[in-house]
Design a protein around this motif. Structure first.
Motif, mmCIF file in Angstrom:
data_model
loop_
_atom_site.group_PDB
_atom_site.id
_atom_site.type_symbol
_atom_site.label_atom_id
_atom_site.label_comp_id
_atom_site.label_asym_id
_atom_site.label_seq_id
_atom_site.Cartn_x
_atom_site.Cartn_y
_atom_site.Cartn_z
ATOM 1 N N THR A 83 37.672 49.194 43.780
ATOM 2 C CA THR A 83 36.582 49.214 42.812
ATOM 3 C C THR A 83 35.994 50.615 42.681
ATOM 4 O OG1 THR A 83 36.041 46.890 43.237
ATOM 5 C CG2 THR A 83 34.313 48.264 42.264
ATOM 6 N N GLU B 100 40.203 39.065 35.701
ATOM 7 C CA GLU B 100 38.989 38.925 36.513
ATOM 8 C C GLU B 100 38.491 40.293 36.983
ATOM 9 O OE1 GLU B 100 40.265 36.332 39.601
ATOM 10 O OE2 GLU B 100 39.925 34.492 38.456
ATOM 11 N N ILE B 101 39.421 41.154 37.395
ATOM 12 C CA ILE B 101 39.030 42.498 37.833
ATOM 13 C C ILE B 101 38.426 43.279 36.669
ATOM 14 C CG2 ILE B 101 39.877 44.690 38.736
ATOM 15 C CD1 ILE B 101 42.007 43.080 40.261
ATOM 16 N N ASP C 133 36.926 42.034 34.056
ATOM 17 C CA ASP C 133 35.607 41.459 33.782
ATOM 18 C C ASP C 133 34.572 41.930 34.794
ATOM 19 O OD1 ASP C 133 36.749 40.099 31.703
ATOM 20 O OD2 ASP C 133 36.770 38.144 32.699
ATOM 21 N N TYR C 134 34.951 41.944 36.052
ATOM 22 C CA TYR C 134 34.020 42.348 37.107
ATOM 23 C C TYR C 134 33.551 43.787 36.904
ATOM 24 C CZ TYR C 134 32.285 43.443 41.789
ATOM 25 O OH TYR C 134 31.517 43.844 42.841
ATOM 26 N N VAL D 44 29.663 43.926 36.113
ATOM 27 C CA VAL D 44 28.885 44.326 37.281
ATOM 28 C C VAL D 44 28.704 45.837 37.336
ATOM 29 C CG1 VAL D 44 28.809 44.295 39.811
ATOM 30 C CG2 VAL D 44 29.591 42.273 38.552
ATOM 31 N N ILE E 71 33.421 35.484 35.758
ATOM 32 C CA ILE E 71 34.065 36.312 36.769
ATOM 33 C C ILE E 71 34.189 35.507 38.039
ATOM 34 C CG2 ILE E 71 33.856 38.434 38.104
ATOM 35 C CD1 ILE E 71 32.087 39.445 35.798
ATOM 36 N N GLU F 161 34.658 34.570 41.971
ATOM 37 C CA GLU F 161 34.162 35.137 43.209
ATOM 38 C C GLU F 161 35.225 35.942 43.937
ATOM 39 O OE1 GLU F 161 31.404 36.068 46.022
ATOM 40 O OE2 GLU F 161 31.060 34.908 44.194
ATOM 41 N N VAL G 107 37.126 38.276 43.121
ATOM 42 C CA VAL G 107 37.241 39.705 42.854
ATOM 43 C C VAL G 107 35.963 40.447 43.206
ATOM 44 C CG1 VAL G 107 38.924 39.318 41.059
ATOM 45 C CG2 VAL G 107 36.529 39.524 40.425
ATOM 46 N N ARG G 108 34.966 39.775 43.742
ATOM 47 C CA ARG G 108 33.712 40.444 44.054
ATOM 48 C C ARG G 108 33.792 41.141 45.395
ATOM 49 N NH1 ARG G 108 28.889 36.705 41.508
ATOM 50 N NH2 ARG G 108 29.922 36.385 39.521
#
Length: 299
Positions: free
Chosen positions: A133, A173-174, A176-177, A181, A294, A296, A298-299
């Motif tokens: 990230t 998902e990545i 979107d995150y 975020v 999103i 969880e 990928v958080r």
């Protein structure tokens, strides 16, 4: 072939490998193509300027445009599949960020692919995810200064057993995150239809559902990764769907040619090979917003 306006490019890291790298742009041009893409073509993250200049000159002298470039992904032949999530290689990736972005910008290229990196023994998934990230945010910030988009790719696990991103859902998902975020707007999904089909995904359904979210598309037939027509996929249907659902970027030919590279393009009429500008002004695919949740994971 559908009579569509799709724009195609040749990946010179997998096609025309019968020739030295600096001769490949001219070979692509001789085959009728005006656009090319590359995996990171140097053995180091920050090569001498003379090497960058020589490749830049080969691309421009051939009358071709660079439309896609990978960040340094390590030793691909030895099994590396990216650096950004790997603690021991993170510094190398960061050294490469501005080099790759500036080289791409010097040739008008606005798509940069950041391969995630293999899982590392003894390193937790959360540690690799956090590092990935951080590095994706850094790469996207650098790319934003030249109007470029960073794309994230899923690979198939049959050939890339340690690569953790193996589905369109996980890659999206990545994306979107990072968008939601970390407020990174210039990040998108690289839809490599070969890898996704090898994982059992319906690529036509994927196109129908998510084409507007693609930052780039790459193709090869399944299962052998040869040119369209050598495998199982219905390319007329897939390519028609890309057009019908509004995809405006390039379609990268990233296949291992069955026979000499120059003889592998019969499936694509010569009139379809030359490409103009990939997107009308102001319609970067990466600018498409999403309201999908999103996960969880990928958080």
């Amino acid at each position: 072939m559908p009579g569509d306006p799709l724009r195609y490019d040749v990946n010179l890291s997998i096609l025309f490998t019968e020739l030295p790298l600096l001769e490949r742009p001219a070979a692509a041009a001789a085959a009728g193509f005006t656009a090319v893409e590359l995996w990171w073509p140097f053995s180091e993250p920050d090569p001498p300027e003379r090497d960058l200049a020589a490749l830049r000159r080969a691309i421009t002298d051939a009358g071709t445009q660079l439309v896609g470039l990978n960040f340094d992904a390590g030793d691909m032949a030895a099994g590396d599949r990216g650096l950004l999530s790997r603690p021991a290689q993170s510094a190398r990736f960061r050294t490469n960020i501005d080099v790759a972005v500036d080289f791409a910008a010097s040739l008008g290229c606005t798509v940069l692919n950041a391969l995630y990196g293999n899982t590392e023994p003894g390193v937790s998934q959360s540690t690799q995810r956090e590092l990935a990230t951080e590095n994706l945010v850094l790469a996207a910030r650098s790319a934003s200064r030249v109007g470029a988009t960073v794309v994230i790719e899923a690979l198939n696990s049959h050939e890339n057993a340690r690569y953790p991103i193996t589905s369109s859902r996980h890659a999206l998902e990545i994306v979107d995150y990072l968008r939601v975020v970390h407020q990174v707007s210039n990040i998108a999904f690289l839809a490599d239809l070969y890898h996704l089909a090898r994982m059992g995904e319906s690529v036509q359904r994927l196109v129908e559902q998510h084409a507007a979210r693609f930052g780039h598309v790459q193709i090869a037939d399944v299962p052998g990764r040869g040119q369209p027509g050598t495998g199982e996929l219905d390319w007329d249907a897939v390519l028609t769907a890309l057009t019908r659902h509004g995809y405006q970027g390039y379609v990268g030919l990233e296949y291992r040619p069955v026979g000499p590279s120059a003889d592998s393009f019969d499936w694509l009429p010569r009139a379809h090979r030359a490409a103009g500008s990939p997107n009308p002004a102001g319609t970067n695919p990466a600018d498409v917003s999403t309201t999908e949740p999103i996960e969880e994971s990928v958080r």
